[in-house]
Motif scaffolding. Sequence first.
Motif, PDB file in Angstrom:
ATOM      1  N   GLY A 145     -11.382  19.979 -15.398  1.00 56.98           N
ATOM      2  CA  GLY A 145     -10.504  18.935 -15.917  1.00 56.98           C
ATOM      3  C   GLY A 145     -11.117  17.565 -16.072  1.00 56.98           C
ATOM      4  O   GLY A 145     -10.395  16.610 -16.351  1.00 56.98           O
ATOM      5  N   ASN A 199      -1.361  22.797 -13.494  1.00 57.01           N
ATOM      6  CA  ASN A 199      -2.407  22.196 -12.665  1.00 57.01           C
ATOM      7  C   ASN A 199      -2.785  23.112 -11.502  1.00 57.01           C
ATOM      8  O   ASN A 199      -2.278  22.962 -10.389  1.00 57.01           O
ATOM      9  CB  ASN A 199      -1.957  20.825 -12.150  1.00 57.01           C
ATOM     10  CG  ASN A 199      -3.057  20.134 -11.367  1.00 57.01           C
ATOM     11  OD1 ASN A 199      -4.218  20.572 -11.391  1.00 57.01           O
ATOM     12  ND2 ASN A 199      -2.719  19.075 -10.658  1.00 57.01           N
ATOM     13  N   ARG A 258      -5.639  23.203 -10.080  1.00 57.28           N
ATOM     14  CA  ARG A 258      -6.856  22.761  -9.393  1.00 57.28           C
ATOM     15  C   ARG A 258      -6.672  22.566  -7.894  1.00 57.28           C
ATOM     16  O   ARG A 258      -7.658  22.529  -7.163  1.00 57.28           O
ATOM     17  CB  ARG A 258      -7.385  21.478 -10.047  1.00 57.28           C
ATOM     18  CG  ARG A 258      -7.964  21.728 -11.430  1.00 57.28           C
ATOM     19  CD  ARG A 258      -8.816  20.570 -11.887  1.00 57.28           C
ATOM     20  NE  ARG A 258      -8.093  19.325 -11.817  1.00 57.28           N
ATOM     21  CZ  ARG A 258      -7.207  18.925 -12.720  1.00 57.28           C
ATOM     22  NH1 ARG A 258      -6.946  19.679 -13.756  1.00 57.28           N
ATOM     23  NH2 ARG A 258      -6.595  17.776 -12.583  1.00 57.28           N
ATOM     24  N   ARG A 259      -5.424  22.425  -7.431  1.00 54.14           N
ATOM     25  CA  ARG A 259      -5.242  22.312  -5.974  1.00 54.14           C
ATOM     26  C   ARG A 259      -5.561  23.635  -5.283  1.00 54.14           C
ATOM     27  O   ARG A 259      -5.701  23.680  -4.067  1.00 54.14           O
ATOM     28  CB  ARG A 259      -3.817  21.849  -5.654  1.00 54.14           C
ATOM     29  CG  ARG A 259      -3.609  20.378  -5.968  1.00 54.14           C
ATOM     30  CD  ARG A 259      -2.376  19.787  -5.324  1.00 54.14           C
ATOM     31  NE  ARG A 259      -2.391  18.336  -5.443  1.00 54.14           N
ATOM     32  CZ  ARG A 259      -1.822  17.649  -6.433  1.00 54.14           C
ATOM     33  NH1 ARG A 259      -1.189  18.279  -7.382  1.00 54.14           N
ATOM     34  NH2 ARG A 259      -1.892  16.334  -6.462  1.00 54.14           N
ATOM     35  N   VAL A 263      -9.803  14.201  -9.353  1.00 56.85           N
ATOM     36  CA  VAL A 263      -9.310  15.127 -10.390  1.00 56.85           C
ATOM     37  C   VAL A 263      -9.795  16.545 -10.097  1.00 56.85           C
ATOM     38  O   VAL A 263      -9.026  17.509 -10.182  1.00 56.85           O
ATOM     39  CB  VAL A 263      -9.762  14.650 -11.796  1.00 56.85           C
ATOM     40  CG1 VAL A 263      -9.423  15.688 -12.856  1.00 56.85           C
ATOM     41  CG2 VAL A 263      -9.093  13.327 -12.136  1.00 56.85           C
ATOM     42  N   ILE A 264     -11.062  16.661  -9.709  1.00 55.78           N
ATOM     43  CA  ILE A 264     -11.588  17.989  -9.350  1.00 55.78           C
ATOM     44  C   ILE A 264     -10.776  18.571  -8.186  1.00 55.78           C
ATOM     45  O   ILE A 264     -10.462  19.754  -8.156  1.00 55.78           O
ATOM     46  CB  ILE A 264     -13.093  17.890  -8.972  1.00 55.78           C
ATOM     47  CG1 ILE A 264     -13.927  17.569 -10.206  1.00 55.78           C
ATOM     48  CG2 ILE A 264     -13.580  19.173  -8.315  1.00 55.78           C
ATOM     49  CD1 ILE A 264     -15.377  17.198  -9.898  1.00 55.78           C
ATOM     50  N   ASN A 265     -10.409  17.694  -7.239  1.00 55.13           N
ATOM     51  CA  ASN A 265      -9.676  18.176  -6.056  1.00 55.13           C
ATOM     52  C   ASN A 265      -8.222  18.528  -6.356  1.00 55.13           C
ATOM     53  O   ASN A 265      -7.530  19.049  -5.493  1.00 55.13           O
ATOM     54  CB  ASN A 265      -9.708  17.120  -4.946  1.00 55.13           C
ATOM     55  CG  ASN A 265     -11.066  17.042  -4.282  1.00 55.13           C
ATOM     56  OD1 ASN A 265     -11.857  17.967  -4.387  1.00 55.13           O
ATOM     57  ND2 ASN A 265     -11.355  15.946  -3.619  1.00 55.13           N
ATOM     58  N   GLY A 266      -7.746  18.166  -7.546  1.00 53.97           N
ATOM     59  CA  GLY A 266      -6.407  18.624  -7.894  1.00 53.97           C
ATOM     60  C   GLY A 266      -5.456  17.573  -8.407  1.00 53.97           C
ATOM     61  O   GLY A 266      -4.374  17.907  -8.880  1.00 53.97           O
ATOM     62  N   GLN A 267      -5.814  16.265  -8.292  1.00 52.29           N
ATOM     63  CA  GLN A 267      -4.917  15.265  -8.869  1.00 52.29           C
ATOM     64  C   GLN A 267      -5.003  15.339 -10.388  1.00 52.29           C
ATOM     65  O   GLN A 267      -6.099  15.552 -10.929  1.00 52.29           O
ATOM     66  CB  GLN A 267      -5.343  13.853  -8.440  1.00 52.29           C
ATOM     67  CG  GLN A 267      -4.650  13.368  -7.198  1.00 52.29           C
ATOM     68  CD  GLN A 267      -4.765  11.863  -7.022  1.00 52.29           C
ATOM     69  OE1 GLN A 267      -5.790  11.257  -7.306  1.00 52.29           O
ATOM     70  NE2 GLN A 267      -3.713  11.256  -6.529  1.00 52.29           N
ATOM     71  N   THR A 268      -3.877  15.094 -11.061  1.00 47.92           N
ATOM     72  CA  THR A 268      -3.976  14.926 -12.505  1.00 47.92           C
ATOM     73  C   THR A 268      -4.369  13.473 -12.735  1.00 47.92           C
ATOM     74  O   THR A 268      -4.238  12.634 -11.838  1.00 47.92           O
ATOM     75  CB  THR A 268      -2.622  15.192 -13.198  1.00 47.92           C
ATOM     76  OG1 THR A 268      -1.682  14.236 -12.709  1.00 47.92           O
ATOM     77  CG2 THR A 268      -2.114  16.600 -12.908  1.00 47.92           C
ATOM     78  N   ARG A 269      -4.843  13.180 -13.938  1.00 46.96           N
ATOM     79  CA  ARG A 269      -5.189  11.791 -14.246  1.00 46.96           C
ATOM     80  C   ARG A 269      -3.956  10.905 -14.126  1.00 46.96           C
ATOM     81  O   ARG A 269      -4.041   9.758 -13.708  1.00 46.96           O
ATOM     82  CB  ARG A 269      -5.778  11.702 -15.652  1.00 46.96           C
ATOM     83  CG  ARG A 269      -7.110  12.409 -15.758  1.00 46.96           C
ATOM     84  CD  ARG A 269      -7.674  12.297 -17.150  1.00 46.96           C
ATOM     85  NE  ARG A 269      -8.772  13.233 -17.324  1.00 46.96           N
ATOM     86  CZ  ARG A 269      -9.820  13.021 -18.100  1.00 46.96           C
ATOM     87  NH1 ARG A 269      -9.909  11.922 -18.789  1.00 46.96           N
ATOM     88  NH2 ARG A 269     -10.759  13.926 -18.208  1.00 46.96           N
TER      89      ARG A 269
END
Lengths: 297, 268
Positions: free
Chosen positions: A51, A70, A72-73, B95-101
């Motif tokens: 992302g 999403n 990615r978590r 962002v890589i860890n999971g937050q969206t922008r």
Amino acid sequence: MSVLKINNLHKNYGNIHALNGLNLEVEAGQVYGILGPNGSGKTTTLGIILGILEQTSGSFTWFDNKYGDNPRRRIGAILETPNFYPYLDAISNLKIVQRIKKSHNDDLDEILRKINLYERRESKFRTFSLGMKQRLAIGATLIGEPDVVIFDEPTNGLDPQGIAEVRTTLQDIADSGKTVIMASHILDEVEKICSHVAIIKKGNLLATGSVGSILSTDTTVEIGATDMNLLKNILSNISSIKSAIDRPGFIECSVANEDQFENIVKSCIDGGIVPTHIIKRKKRLEEEFLEITKETA
Amino acid sequence: MLNYLKLEYQKFGNNAVVNMLLAMYMLFLPTLIFIGKQVQPIPPVLLSNDVFFEFPTVWEWMGFAGNWLVFFCLGFVAVHIITSEVSNKTMRQAVINGQTRTEFFIGKVIFIVTLSFLATVYFALATFVIGWFNTDSPTIGLALEGWPAILRYFLMCLGYLSFGLMIGIVIRRSGIAVLTFWSYILFLEPAIRWLGHKKIFNNETMNYWPMNAVEDLQPFPFYKFASFIPSEVKFDFLLDYKVAVILTCFYTVLFIGLAYWSLLKKDM
């Protein structure tokens, strides 16, 4: 279950085509290596699926869309370098990752022990060696018990001790049954850790499959003697040798069947030569990689 | 919302630059005005330097001191909370860890709104205390005459901080972003207004530029007596407060919108 499906992925940086219609599929439980020389598109591929880069065209799907928009978590990843707040200690940095991942597990001490940084948990990140930083980043990928972990060049820039430590940690993660995706140009690393491999070059997929299927069944025999000219003559008369390459001090022969090893040695002795150097080995991934990437150069 | 705030606190609660800038703001806001004690001779229009400390004029003088400090210290904080995340690559790691922008951006907006609120509360408390102990026969009614200044102060903080946030996100490089932020406000916009805009449109619209509108929420109180200052301009030297409030709200939304658009648009 499919963990990741990449369909016809393209990425252009101006006139440079970093990815040219890449297709990949990673299944649950696989330890998947993405191999390629520098600039082949490994990091670009990972950047898109994580992302932080936008693809020019094509698509990808995580976990068959099980986690919605999403996912990615559910992924732990390091891309290129370990990225943390340098003025915070190890535990504070991991707590930030924990909050971002919305993980409520009380497992940070356990993770710090696993990556051998428990004693340094209150040291600031900027005081860490590169190997320790990399191990902390690996630890951060394990927060929230992700379904898949991704490593990009995990041993890049480390000294031999750092490489050994990181590899041990990676091997432990791979052995735990997690799905692992690892990009590397270090073939030995991929060969030792991965079950499956994709070889890419200039944004194109050259080969993919299990490490066993990528490695040919050919056996390599290295043989040397005092009289190298006579040795070459003898070897040229053995029909089962598929190829013979001159190396300093020995000749490297490739044979389809490892039973041929005995025949080669016997032919040498019958021809009046006592070998001073004999090694029989399976073809390594490095050789396959060089052959595959050379064919498309 | 609390989760976003806790996350930002975890990130910047121990950041030396942020802590130093906040300490400067907190230290200088109540002390800067005491320079007024040293002003000799007092300009005739003021009659006495007590106006610096008495209700209700203390709100204006403290507001003006805060204007500089919010621009210099808190604006820097707004730039820094983005550029430090870029230089440490923690923005992309988030962002890589999971937050969206969008989640990352919401965290930053909540941070600047909260910082603006706390800075305003501090301004209100400090001004109240200074005014109370320097006014003969202070009353709550007299003190509360300054409440519109509190609201304007909050909007001023939002204006500066949203501009800083936008500069941080658009430019991303720490040193260049801070320099751009400061030099735009101090030099570039005044130069555009006085050397460009005024030559083409010599009217009140030259005061509609964003940072001028934000500044005019807490202007230099002297300017109230602008008729004493020889001027070529044939219009009000300052924006009417209502106009300044409307313009600041508009620019704040614009800055936040542009910052968000830029964050979504660019690769990390």
